[in-house]
Design an enzyme around this catalytic site. Structure first.
Site, short mmCIF file in Angstrom:
data_model
loop_
_atom_site.label_atom_id
_atom_site.label_comp_id
_atom_site.label_asym_id
_atom_site.label_seq_id
_atom_site.Cartn_x
_atom_site.Cartn_y
_atom_site.Cartn_z
N LYS A 248 -5.08 2.00 0.59
CA LYS A 248 -5.94 1.19 1.46
C LYS A 248 -7.18 1.96 1.88
O LYS A 248 -8.22 1.39 2.14
CB LYS A 248 -5.15 0.75 2.69
CG LYS A 248 -3.99 -0.14 2.32
CD LYS A 248 -3.42 -0.93 3.48
CE LYS A 248 -2.32 -1.85 2.96
NZ LYS A 248 -1.70 -2.71 3.88
N ARG A 249 -7.07 3.27 1.96
CA ARG A 249 -8.20 4.05 2.45
C ARG A 249 -9.21 4.44 1.36
O ARG A 249 -10.32 4.81 1.67
CB ARG A 249 -7.70 5.29 3.20
CG ARG A 249 -7.81 5.11 4.71
CD ARG A 249 -7.02 6.13 5.49
NE ARG A 249 -5.90 5.49 6.15
CZ ARG A 249 -4.64 5.67 5.84
NH1 ARG A 249 -4.30 6.48 4.86
NH2 ARG A 249 -3.68 5.04 6.49
#
Ligand code: GLU
Length: 504
Positions: A263-264
């Protein structure tokens, strides 16, 4: 199990749907549609500690935007409903009991502290603590305790969990539609928790019970669930239910080709990992989405389809319908699929070319309106037709076409220095006279007359054409120059030439 293909997408509503989740939904959708089957959405919200209120809506909105809506699920064709596991809570206990009665599961009363102490002790000895065949008869389990002790504990409301009694000394042979035969020694598995005394099933129990009750024929999900497959197969065996077919999709990897796309990573590398923009209700942090970043849903879907699948031909552009027709689990690869932001942009650029000018005009109008520019649709559509091949996003249109709407207010310094020479103003003044006298103001005719004039002047084409472009556009870019001249009109062309002569 019926012959009908019934697949499910079973996200846990713990936050926004990552593109890996959308890819899982897409492959389920394609498989269902290819086989005239049913695509079910089930919300797996048994873990209340990780529950996020707006996540379910986000998931449904994302499927809608991608144009891969579910056939059956919360609020839609609820014939196997409810589709939220929290609303099915009452149902799971009897199945846990059934396994205890048949000897496939047992109560375990070990407290968190006790388990922690075992873990620490094992660690100190350089070992890992696993709750399974080798120690389950020594721990606080109903396998060791007498019937009376167990009853007493249950009556005293002692906390317990129900654990699966993994069979000992077996080699489990499983089939995965993508990975083929997988063998596993059951002695390496731990006795997973199926049910807790707070009345909640764990993912494993709820997932198997629901897949069975919802008559799921194929479980298509991410590779991260492959380690759960032995337990799931064993659970079907324990219940004496026919297991669905399993297919574990490959991981989506970071653009460098190593490591799972997280997600990052998007934030770090400057691209979206979520289909839609998402606002975290607690922190108010906003994560960008493909929709808001200007991607067309069909381009996004086409890109996602290629993350792990390929048609076996050179063709890369597939409409959703073509994907449905061509999709096949046997063409899904085992190895991780590298995500490429450049390729995603390429897909968008390709889809841009396929869109009709009127469709793109409608989108461009919104941008023009914001800028306070009013022009008739026919004009805007013409502009769109001239610039779209250079655009990846509708948001690029303004940068590529502003000179069709407003006179240049400044001139590219480098280009001016190189192209605007001593004799240029005189040439441009003469050109103004030539252009003024053109009656038939069409691109071809203007081009013909201007070129004849340049030839008659015996100056190089570049000496006229480059300053002319600079005057009209403000830089040495843009589509065919005579198209621009025709579009902005005679009066405005003259005005722009005059402005350049005055300013440069
Ligand atoms: N709830 C699981 C998830 O969040 C579902 C896994 C499965 O499809 O079995 O992905």
């Amino acid at each position: 199990m019926t012959d009908n293909v019934r697949v499910r997408f079973a996200p846990s509503p713990t936050g926004p749907l990552h593109i890996g989740g959308v890819r899982t939904a897409l492959f389920n959708y394609l498989f269902a549609k290819k086989h005239n089957g049913t695509f079910v959405l089930r919300i797996e919200d048994t873990d209340q500690t990780r529950y996020v209120a707006n996540a379910e809506k986000y998931i449904i909105d994302s499927l809608e935007w991608c144009n891969i809506p579910f056939d059956e699920g919360p609020g839609k064709n609820e014939k196997f409903g409810p589709y939220r596991q929290s609303e099915r809570k009452e149902l799971y206990k009897q199945y846990a009991n059934q396994l205890i009665e048949s000897g496939w599961a047992y109560y375990a009363f070990d407290t968190a502290e006790e388990l922690d102490a075992h873990r620490k002790q094992h660690e100190a000895e350089g070992k890992t603590f696993i709750y399974n065949w080798h120690n389950r008869e020594k721990l606080q389990s109903s396998l060791r305790l007498s019937k009376e002790e167990v009853t007493a504990k249950l009556e005293a409301d002692e906390k317990y969990v129900v654990r699966f009694k993994t069979p000992q000394d077996e080699v489990l042979i499983m089939q995965d539609e993508i990975r083929g035969t997988i063998k596993i020694d059951t002695n390496t598995l731990d006795d997973k928790v199926l049910y807790k005394s707070d009345g909640m099933p764990t993912y494993h129990l709820a997932n198997i019970v629901d897949d069975y009750l919802m008559e799921i024929s194929h479980v298509i999900r991410g590779e991260e669930w492959l380690p759960s497959m032995p337990l799931h197969i064993l659970l079907y065996k324990a219940f004496a239910w026919e297991a669905p077919k399993f297919a574990h999709l490959p991981l989506i990897l970071k653009p460098v080709g190593k490591g799972k796309l997280g997600k990052r990573d998007g934030d770090k590398l400057g691209f979206a990992v979520f289909p839609l923009e998402y606002t975290n209700e607690q922190t108010r942090d906003v994560s960008r989405g493909y929709k808001e970043d200007g991607y067309f849903p069909d381009a996004f879907i086409n890109m996602l389809a290629f993350l792990g699948w390929n048609p076996g031909t050179e063709q890369e552009l597939f409409s959703l319908q073509e994907l449905v027709e061509n999709f096949d689990l046997t063409r899904v690869s085992k190895s991780g699929a590298k995500f490429s932001p450049e390729k995603t942009n390429w897909f968008n650029q390709q889809y841009m070319q396929q869109k009709s000018n009127s469709e793109l005009t409608a989108l461009f109008l919104l941008i023009l309106k914001e800028k306070g520019i009013e022009k008739d649709n026919e004009y805007i559509e013409k502009v769109v037709s001239l610039i779209k091949e250079r655009a990846t996003f509708v948001a690029d249109f303004w940068e590529l076409s502003n000179f069709f709407f407003v006179n240049p207010s400044e001139y590219d310094a480098k280009a001016s220095k190189k192209q605007w020479k001593e004799g240029t103003p005189i040439l441009m003044e003469e050109l103004i006279t030539v252009i003024s006298s053109i009656e038939d103001f069409t691109s071809e005719n203007i081009e013909k007359i201007v070129k004849e004039w340049i030839t008659s002047k015996e100056v190089g084409f570049g000496k006229v054409m480059q300053p002319l472009r600079l005057s009209l556009v403000g830089a040495l870019k843009g589509p065919h120059l005579f198209d621009i001249i025709e579009m902005v009109g005679k009066e405005n062309t003259i005005q722009r030439l005059q402005n350049a002569v005055n300013k440069l």
